[in-house]
Motif scaffolding. Structure first.
Motif, short mmCIF file in Angstrom:
data_model
loop_
_atom_site.label_atom_id
_atom_site.label_comp_id
_atom_site.label_asym_id
_atom_site.label_seq_id
_atom_site.Cartn_x
_atom_site.Cartn_y
_atom_site.Cartn_z
N UNK A 21 0.83 -1.20 0.00
CA UNK A 21 0.00 0.00 0.00
C UNK A 21 0.86 1.24 0.00
N UNK A 22 0.59 2.14 -0.87
CA UNK A 22 1.39 3.37 -0.98
C UNK A 22 0.57 4.61 -0.84
N UNK A 23 -0.72 4.47 -0.90
CA UNK A 23 -1.55 5.68 -0.93
C UNK A 23 -1.38 6.50 0.33
N UNK A 24 -1.41 5.82 1.54
CA UNK A 24 -1.33 6.57 2.80
C UNK A 24 0.00 7.24 2.97
N UNK A 25 1.07 6.64 2.46
CA UNK A 25 2.39 7.20 2.67
C UNK A 25 2.73 8.26 1.65
N UNK A 26 2.11 8.18 0.51
CA UNK A 26 2.40 9.17 -0.52
C UNK A 26 1.60 10.44 -0.31
N UNK A 27 0.55 10.34 0.52
CA UNK A 27 -0.26 11.51 0.77
C UNK A 27 0.51 12.49 1.65
N UNK A 28 0.72 13.71 1.18
CA UNK A 28 1.54 14.70 1.91
C UNK A 28 0.91 15.08 3.25
N UNK A 30 -0.88 13.18 5.21
CA UNK A 30 -0.65 12.10 6.16
C UNK A 30 0.79 12.12 6.66
N UNK A 31 1.72 12.43 5.76
CA UNK A 31 3.12 12.50 6.17
C UNK A 31 3.34 13.62 7.18
N UNK A 32 2.71 14.76 6.92
CA UNK A 32 2.85 15.87 7.86
C UNK A 32 2.22 15.53 9.21
N UNK A 33 1.08 14.85 9.18
CA UNK A 33 0.41 14.46 10.43
C UNK A 33 1.27 13.49 11.22
N UNK A 38 5.03 12.50 15.73
CA UNK A 38 6.35 12.13 16.24
C UNK A 38 6.98 13.29 17.01
N UNK A 39 6.83 14.51 16.49
CA UNK A 39 7.38 15.67 17.18
C UNK A 39 6.70 15.89 18.52
N UNK A 40 5.38 15.65 18.55
CA UNK A 40 4.63 15.81 19.79
C UNK A 40 5.12 14.83 20.84
#
Length: 306
Positions: A21-28, A30-33, A38-40
């Protein structure tokens, strides 16, 4: 980078298998979220570490301050590790600033009143050693007058080089000469004066002693009885009467004696437990408690009254 059929890549991580599956990871978005989450987590972890370190720092900082404050509010009765006030039943007499009646320590660890060693402490007095010295300044006598103690009228103060005659000493002159005839102060032996006075409050007056205009403080004699055929002399000893300042603050099972102190405008008091009670009688001390029944002393008492 070329991807084979059935492979996908995020950075350098590869997923193999059928149609990863690549859709969730390619979505910008989702990546920012994901990055924000991770930062939180990282910030939360950092805050927790900081809070832990802060609490540890505060604990290490405040605890010693609390210990010091608690220690400074207690009346200490020691001079070094080996020497303590010889009569510790009065917890307000000691060597620290928290003591109502403060003594001091010598460089050798001896308990002192000014420059004079303390011999013993009693319910109404402090006995101080005043050894013979030919060239001791009269100003040394000032150490024996304090807001909580002063020499009593049961002392004869031996002075030297007085411009005006000291008051007649209540101690018989023959007894003074007997004890001090061996003193070798050169040609000054004949200039020794004995100062004492009778006063209704039972204390010597510092102002009156100063009026004698004497140059040196030689020694002192403390007596157990004046003007009697039997007089017990403590040579080289000065008796200081002591008191606590203010109105009576005694235990409910104690009697209070008001003291007319030699300090102008200051009232003092002493406490004493009633018969059948033990203790010092003071609210600031150990108070009074019912005396313990002691069979040996009771049997001895019965033997005496037969």
């Amino acid at each position: 980078m070329h991807l084979l059929h059935g492979q996908s890549s995020i950075g350098s991580v590869k997923f193999s298998g059928p149609a990863a599956p690549t859709a969730g990871f390619n979505d910008s978005n989702s990546q920012r979220a994901c990055a924000a989450q991770l930062m939180k987590w990282r910030v939360s972890c950092t805050e927790m570490i900081c809070k832990t370190r802060l609490l540890l720092f505060l604990a290490l900082s405040i605890l010693p301050m609390y210990v010091i404050a608690h220690s400074s509010s207690k009346c200490h009765q020691e001079c070094g590790h080996n020497k303590t006030v010889k009569h510790r039943r009065f917890p307000f007499i000691g060597t620290s600033s928290a003591c109502q009646i403060r003594l001091n320590c010598s460089t050798d660890g001896d308990i002192m009143v000014g420059e004079f060693p303390v011999r013993s402490i009693f319910p109404e007095s402090i006995l101080v050693n005043l050894e013979v010295r030919c060239n001791r300044s009269i100003k040394s006598l000032d150490h024996l007058f304090n807001t909580n103690y002063a020499p009593t009228t049961r002392n004869g103060i031996l002075l030297k080089h007085c411009k005006s005659p000291a008051s007649t000493c209540t101690i018989p002159t023959t007894k003074v000469n007997t004890h001090f005839e061996s003193i070798d102060c050169g040609s000054d032996n004949y200039s020794i004066s004995c100062y004492s006075e009778e006063h209704e409050n039972g204390f010597l007056s510092q102002a009156n002693v100063s009026k004698s205009h004497c140059q040196y403080l030689l020694s002192s004699i403390s007596v157990d009885a004046f003007n009697t055929s039997s007089v017990v002399l403590d040579v080289g000893i000065v008796q200081l009467g002591w008191w606590l300042l203010g109105e009576c603050k005694c235990h409910q099972e104690a009697t209070c004696t008001e003291i007319q102190t030699p300090v102008a405008g200051q009232q003092g008091f002493r406490c004493k437990c009633r018969d059948g009670f033990d203790g010092d009688g003071y609210q600031a001390g150990v108070g009074c408690r019912k005396g313990e029944f002691r069979l040996p002393e009771f049997l001895n008492f019965l033997h005496l009254i037969r």
